[in-house]
Each structure stands twice: as C-alpha cells, then as structure tokens.
Design a protein around this motif. Structure first.
Motif, mmCIF file in Angstrom:
data_model
loop_
_atom_site.group_PDB
_atom_site.id
_atom_site.type_symbol
_atom_site.label_atom_id
_atom_site.label_comp_id
_atom_site.label_asym_id
_atom_site.label_seq_id
_atom_site.Cartn_x
_atom_site.Cartn_y
_atom_site.Cartn_z
ATOM 1 N N LEU A 1 0.828 -1.204 0.000
ATOM 2 C CA LEU A 1 0.000 0.000 0.000
ATOM 3 C C LEU A 1 0.872 1.267 0.000
ATOM 4 C CD1 LEU A 1 -2.823 1.289 0.153
ATOM 5 C CD2 LEU A 1 -2.626 1.154 2.639
ATOM 6 N N ARG A 2 1.883 1.297 0.851
ATOM 7 C CA ARG A 2 2.768 2.470 0.912
ATOM 8 C C ARG A 2 3.493 2.696 -0.420
ATOM 9 N NH1 ARG A 2 4.105 0.087 5.770
ATOM 10 N NH2 ARG A 2 6.118 -0.541 4.925
ATOM 11 N N ARG A 3 3.948 1.613 -1.018
ATOM 12 C CA ARG A 3 4.642 1.743 -2.309
ATOM 13 C C ARG A 3 3.702 2.237 -3.394
ATOM 14 N NH1 ARG A 3 9.571 -1.860 -3.249
ATOM 15 N NH2 ARG A 3 8.888 -1.506 -5.368
ATOM 16 N N ALA A 4 2.460 1.762 -3.383
ATOM 17 C CA ALA A 4 1.473 2.210 -4.373
ATOM 18 C C ALA A 4 1.158 3.692 -4.172
ATOM 19 C CB ALA A 4 0.210 1.360 -4.286
ATOM 20 N N GLU A 5 1.032 4.122 -2.919
ATOM 21 C CA GLU A 5 0.782 5.543 -2.640
ATOM 22 C C GLU A 5 1.952 6.397 -3.120
ATOM 23 O OE1 GLU A 5 -1.976 5.183 1.380
ATOM 24 O OE2 GLU A 5 0.200 5.244 1.574
ATOM 25 N N ALA A 6 3.157 5.939 -2.852
ATOM 26 C CA ALA A 6 4.343 6.679 -3.276
ATOM 27 C C ALA A 6 4.425 6.756 -4.797
ATOM 28 C CB ALA A 6 5.604 6.026 -2.707
ATOM 29 N N ARG A 7 4.043 5.692 -5.460
ATOM 30 C CA ARG A 7 4.081 5.684 -6.932
ATOM 31 C C ARG A 7 3.093 6.694 -7.499
ATOM 32 N NH1 ARG A 7 2.167 0.888 -10.876
ATOM 33 N NH2 ARG A 7 2.720 1.891 -12.833
ATOM 34 N N VAL A 8 1.887 6.756 -6.927
ATOM 35 C CA VAL A 8 0.901 7.735 -7.395
ATOM 36 C C VAL A 8 1.455 9.145 -7.220
ATOM 37 C CG1 VAL A 8 -1.365 8.766 -6.929
ATOM 38 C CG2 VAL A 8 -1.137 6.290 -7.088
ATOM 39 N N THR A 9 2.040 9.410 -6.071
ATOM 40 C CA THR A 9 2.603 10.736 -5.810
ATOM 41 C C THR A 9 3.719 11.063 -6.795
ATOM 42 O OG1 THR A 9 2.052 10.536 -3.468
ATOM 43 C CG2 THR A 9 3.715 12.183 -4.062
ATOM 44 N N ARG A 10 4.608 10.099 -7.014
ATOM 45 C CA ARG A 10 5.741 10.301 -7.919
ATOM 46 C C ARG A 10 5.271 10.562 -9.353
ATOM 47 N NH1 ARG A 10 7.968 5.924 -6.891
ATOM 48 N NH2 ARG A 10 7.260 4.710 -8.659
ATOM 49 N N VAL A 11 4.343 9.754 -9.837
ATOM 50 C CA VAL A 11 3.874 9.900 -11.219
ATOM 51 C C VAL A 11 3.095 11.203 -11.384
ATOM 52 C CG1 VAL A 11 2.375 8.900 -12.986
ATOM 53 C CG2 VAL A 11 3.899 7.426 -11.675
ATOM 54 N N ALA A 12 2.273 11.552 -10.386
ATOM 55 C CA ALA A 12 1.533 12.814 -10.460
ATOM 56 C C ALA A 12 2.497 14.003 -10.508
ATOM 57 C CB ALA A 12 0.585 12.937 -9.277
ATOM 58 N N ALA A 13 3.556 13.941 -9.725
ATOM 59 C CA ALA A 13 4.564 15.016 -9.739
ATOM 60 C C ALA A 13 5.267 15.087 -11.087
ATOM 61 C CB ALA A 13 5.574 14.808 -8.615
ATOM 62 N N GLU A 14 5.556 13.929 -11.667
ATOM 63 C CA GLU A 14 6.194 13.910 -12.986
ATOM 64 C C GLU A 14 5.286 14.528 -14.038
ATOM 65 O OE1 GLU A 14 7.156 9.811 -13.625
ATOM 66 O OE2 GLU A 14 8.786 9.830 -12.149
ATOM 67 N N LEU A 15 4.006 14.215 -13.978
ATOM 68 C CA LEU A 15 3.066 14.797 -14.940
ATOM 69 C C LEU A 15 2.940 16.301 -14.735
ATOM 70 C CD1 LEU A 15 0.176 12.160 -15.080
ATOM 71 C CD2 LEU A 15 1.853 12.674 -16.845
ATOM 72 N N ALA A 16 2.920 16.738 -13.483
ATOM 73 C CA ALA A 16 2.802 18.169 -13.190
ATOM 74 C C ALA A 16 4.047 18.928 -13.620
ATOM 75 C CB ALA A 16 2.550 18.374 -11.704
ATOM 76 N N ALA A 17 5.180 18.265 -13.648
ATOM 77 C CA ALA A 17 6.438 18.918 -14.014
ATOM 78 C C ALA A 17 6.625 19.046 -15.524
ATOM 79 C CB ALA A 17 7.614 18.144 -13.417
ATOM 80 N N ARG A 18 5.740 18.442 -16.277
ATOM 81 C CA ARG A 18 5.857 18.551 -17.739
ATOM 82 C C ARG A 18 5.658 20.000 -18.168
ATOM 83 N NH1 ARG A 18 2.226 13.595 -20.126
ATOM 84 N NH2 ARG A 18 3.653 11.934 -19.554
ATOM 85 N N PRO A 19 6.251 20.362 -19.295
ATOM 86 C CA PRO A 19 6.018 21.709 -19.813
ATOM 87 C C PRO A 19 4.525 21.962 -20.025
ATOM 88 C CG PRO A 19 7.786 20.634 -21.016
ATOM 89 C CD PRO A 19 7.167 19.602 -20.103
ATOM 90 N N ALA A 20 4.111 23.208 -19.883
ATOM 91 C CA ALA A 20 2.696 23.560 -19.956
ATOM 92 C C ALA A 20 2.048 23.087 -21.256
ATOM 93 C CB ALA A 20 2.529 25.065 -19.808
ATOM 94 N N ALA A 21 2.762 23.143 -22.362
ATOM 95 C CA ALA A 21 2.181 22.721 -23.655
ATOM 96 C C ALA A 21 1.789 21.252 -23.615
ATOM 97 C CB ALA A 21 3.164 22.973 -24.774
ATOM 98 N N LEU A 22 2.583 20.415 -22.963
ATOM 99 C CA LEU A 22 2.264 18.999 -22.883
ATOM 100 C C LEU A 22 1.135 18.738 -21.893
ATOM 101 C CD1 LEU A 22 5.813 17.357 -22.925
ATOM 102 C CD2 LEU A 22 4.159 17.497 -24.790
ATOM 103 N N ARG A 23 1.060 19.528 -20.797
ATOM 104 C CA ARG A 23 -0.003 19.337 -19.803
ATOM 105 C C ARG A 23 -1.358 19.673 -20.390
ATOM 106 N NH1 ARG A 23 3.449 21.842 -15.900
ATOM 107 N NH2 ARG A 23 2.225 23.728 -16.200
ATOM 108 N N GLU A 24 -1.427 20.633 -21.303
ATOM 109 C CA GLU A 24 -2.705 21.013 -21.892
ATOM 110 C C GLU A 24 -3.302 19.866 -22.695
ATOM 111 O OE1 GLU A 24 -2.095 24.591 -24.087
ATOM 112 O OE2 GLU A 24 -1.491 25.715 -22.311
ATOM 113 N N VAL A 25 -2.466 19.050 -23.294
ATOM 114 C CA VAL A 25 -2.952 17.890 -24.039
ATOM 115 C C VAL A 25 -3.492 16.864 -23.071
ATOM 116 C CG1 VAL A 25 -2.274 15.964 -25.517
ATOM 117 C CG2 VAL A 25 -1.387 18.260 -25.969
ATOM 118 N N ALA A 26 -2.808 16.692 -21.960
ATOM 119 C CA ALA A 26 -3.172 15.669 -20.988
ATOM 120 C C ALA A 26 -4.287 16.080 -20.083
ATOM 121 C CB ALA A 26 -1.962 15.320 -20.121
#
Length: 79
Positions: free
Chosen positions: A54-79
């Motif tokens: 459970l802890r690893r799954a929570e950490a993975r969600v946090t990590r992936v969400a942060a990676e998506l948020a760190a994308r350049p704005a042009a790429l986030r608009e598509v997503a």
C-alpha cells in the motif's frame, strides 16, 4: 471528451489518455492494494507485506503525479 464522426474518441482524446496512462495505472495499483487490505482486515488483518504494498502504491501515485505536473505547460494542456 469530443467524439469523432464514427462516435469514438478523437485522436486528441486518445493522445490525452495515453499521456495520463502512467497515472491511471498507478492509481489502479493503489486501488488494488487498498482492496487487498480491506479483504485482509476481514481475514486476520493486513500483513506487513500488505502495508508495504500500500505504501509503495501511494508513493508511486505521488511520484507519477509530480512527474506529470512537471511537464512543460504545452504537454499538460494535451493531458
């Protein structure tokens, strides 16, 4: 979600889903871990391995969400 002439998702919609797929997959893994802990609670309680999963799954969600948020704005608009 916009639909194309055939009634399915547009290419832009499919691209957005593909861009967000790592987060969707991580959230599904978290859901699986939460379900496993609920089931285990009814059968003697979650094991240390269940809690670790459970802890690893929570950490993975946090990590992936942060990676998506760190994308350049042009790429986030598509997503």
């Amino acid at each position: 979600m916009r639909k194309n002439v055939e009634g399915g998702p547009s290419p832009a919609d499919l691209s957005a889903i593909e861009a967000e797929w790592p987060l969707i997959e991580a959230e599904l893994s978290l859901l699986d871990a939460e379900i496993a802990n609920i089931y285990a609670a009814e059968h003697g309680g979650p094991s240390p391995l269940d809690w670790r999963r459970l802890r690893r799954a929570e950490a993975r969600v946090t990590r992936v969400a942060a990676e998506l948020a760190a994308r350049p704005a042009a790429l986030r608009e598509v997503a």
